[in-house]
Design a protein around this motif. Sequence first.
Motif, short mmCIF file in Angstrom:
data_model
loop_
_atom_site.label_atom_id
_atom_site.label_comp_id
_atom_site.label_asym_id
_atom_site.label_seq_id
_atom_site.Cartn_x
_atom_site.Cartn_y
_atom_site.Cartn_z
N VAL A 31 0.86 -1.18 0.00
CA VAL A 31 0.00 0.00 0.00
C VAL A 31 0.90 1.23 0.00
O VAL A 31 1.83 1.32 0.81
CB VAL A 31 -0.92 0.03 1.24
CG1 VAL A 31 -1.74 1.32 1.28
CG2 VAL A 31 -1.83 -1.19 1.27
N VAL A 32 0.63 2.17 -0.89
CA VAL A 32 1.34 3.44 -0.91
C VAL A 32 0.37 4.51 -0.44
O VAL A 32 -0.73 4.64 -1.00
CB VAL A 32 1.87 3.78 -2.33
CG1 VAL A 32 2.45 5.19 -2.36
CG2 VAL A 32 2.92 2.77 -2.75
N ALA A 33 0.75 5.24 0.59
CA ALA A 33 -0.05 6.36 1.09
C ALA A 33 0.72 7.63 0.81
O ALA A 33 1.86 7.79 1.25
CB ALA A 33 -0.32 6.21 2.58
N ALA A 34 0.11 8.52 0.04
CA ALA A 34 0.77 9.77 -0.34
C ALA A 34 -0.09 10.94 0.09
O ALA A 34 -1.28 11.00 -0.22
CB ALA A 34 1.00 9.80 -1.85
N GLY A 35 0.55 11.88 0.78
CA GLY A 35 -0.18 13.02 1.33
C GLY A 35 -0.13 14.28 0.50
O GLY A 35 -0.75 15.27 0.85
N GLY A 36 0.63 14.28 -0.58
CA GLY A 36 0.72 15.48 -1.41
C GLY A 36 1.88 16.36 -0.99
O GLY A 36 2.55 16.10 0.01
N GLY A 37 2.11 17.40 -1.75
CA GLY A 37 3.28 18.24 -1.53
C GLY A 37 3.07 19.45 -0.66
O GLY A 37 4.02 20.13 -0.31
N SER A 38 1.84 19.72 -0.24
CA SER A 38 1.58 20.97 0.48
C SER A 38 1.67 20.85 1.99
O SER A 38 1.68 21.84 2.68
CB SER A 38 0.18 21.49 0.11
OG SER A 38 -0.80 20.65 0.68
N LEU A 64 3.38 -1.08 4.07
CA LEU A 64 2.91 0.29 3.88
C LEU A 64 4.09 1.18 3.57
O LEU A 64 5.06 1.22 4.33
CB LEU A 64 2.18 0.80 5.12
CG LEU A 64 1.74 2.27 5.10
CD1 LEU A 64 0.71 2.53 3.99
CD2 LEU A 64 1.16 2.66 6.47
N VAL A 65 4.01 1.89 2.45
CA VAL A 65 5.02 2.86 2.06
C VAL A 65 4.35 4.23 2.15
O VAL A 65 3.42 4.51 1.39
CB VAL A 65 5.54 2.61 0.63
CG1 VAL A 65 6.56 3.67 0.24
CG2 VAL A 65 6.15 1.21 0.53
N VAL A 66 4.79 5.03 3.09
CA VAL A 66 4.22 6.36 3.30
C VAL A 66 5.13 7.39 2.65
O VAL A 66 6.33 7.40 2.90
CB VAL A 66 4.07 6.67 4.81
CG1 VAL A 66 3.53 8.09 5.02
CG2 VAL A 66 3.19 5.64 5.49
N VAL A 67 4.54 8.24 1.81
CA VAL A 67 5.27 9.34 1.19
C VAL A 67 4.75 10.62 1.82
O VAL A 67 3.64 11.07 1.52
CB VAL A 67 5.09 9.34 -0.34
CG1 VAL A 67 5.89 10.48 -0.95
CG2 VAL A 67 5.51 8.01 -0.93
N ALA A 68 5.56 11.16 2.72
CA ALA A 68 5.14 12.32 3.50
C ALA A 68 5.15 13.60 2.68
O ALA A 68 4.44 14.55 3.00
CB ALA A 68 6.02 12.48 4.73
N GLY A 69 5.96 13.65 1.63
CA GLY A 69 6.05 14.87 0.84
C GLY A 69 7.12 15.79 1.38
O GLY A 69 7.70 15.56 2.44
#
Length: 178
Positions: A31-38, A64-69
């Motif tokens: 699962v990839v969770a991405a929160g965006g760049g802002s 789980l791969v979380v991309v905090a931005g």
Amino acid sequence: FAFSGYVGDVAPVDRDALRHGLGWSPDEKVVVAAGGGSGAGGDLLRRVVDAFPAARAAVPGLRLVVVAGPRLDPARLPAHEGMEVHGYVDRLHRLLAACDLAVTHGGLTTTMTLTAHRRPFLYVPLRNHFEQSFHVRHRLDRYRAGRHIAWEDAAPEALAAAIAAEVGRPVDYRPVET
């Protein structure tokens, strides 16, 4: 076809090669969770991270791969076994094309990238965000893409159940128009 420079050609990608290059085994569920760049995605990412232990209990070995931005400090998110957190990720579209499920806000570029690559995803639009709540949702409905979850319904328990239900699910999206 280019969608804001992220999707590129909608020709099929070699998911197995992408997964191998990312260090993901063919049989694991990612699962990839991405929160965006802002930075506005921090609350959603925290809910996904809080949901992860229950989701992993329902789907053994779930990753789980979380991309905090670029604007969220990855160290501010709690850690769980089976989870990794990254700040900015160059070429995020590769992770999205290779994942078994994505969780994101309703950003048009991210959700259309997932649609073009025919990946299952959950999207939780920012509350009172007109574009995400209406324009993007309308477009995704036309493609039969993604599963919408209202912010009010995105408690960690509900997200865990949705992740377990949707991860790796075959999709029947309409093809993205070129």
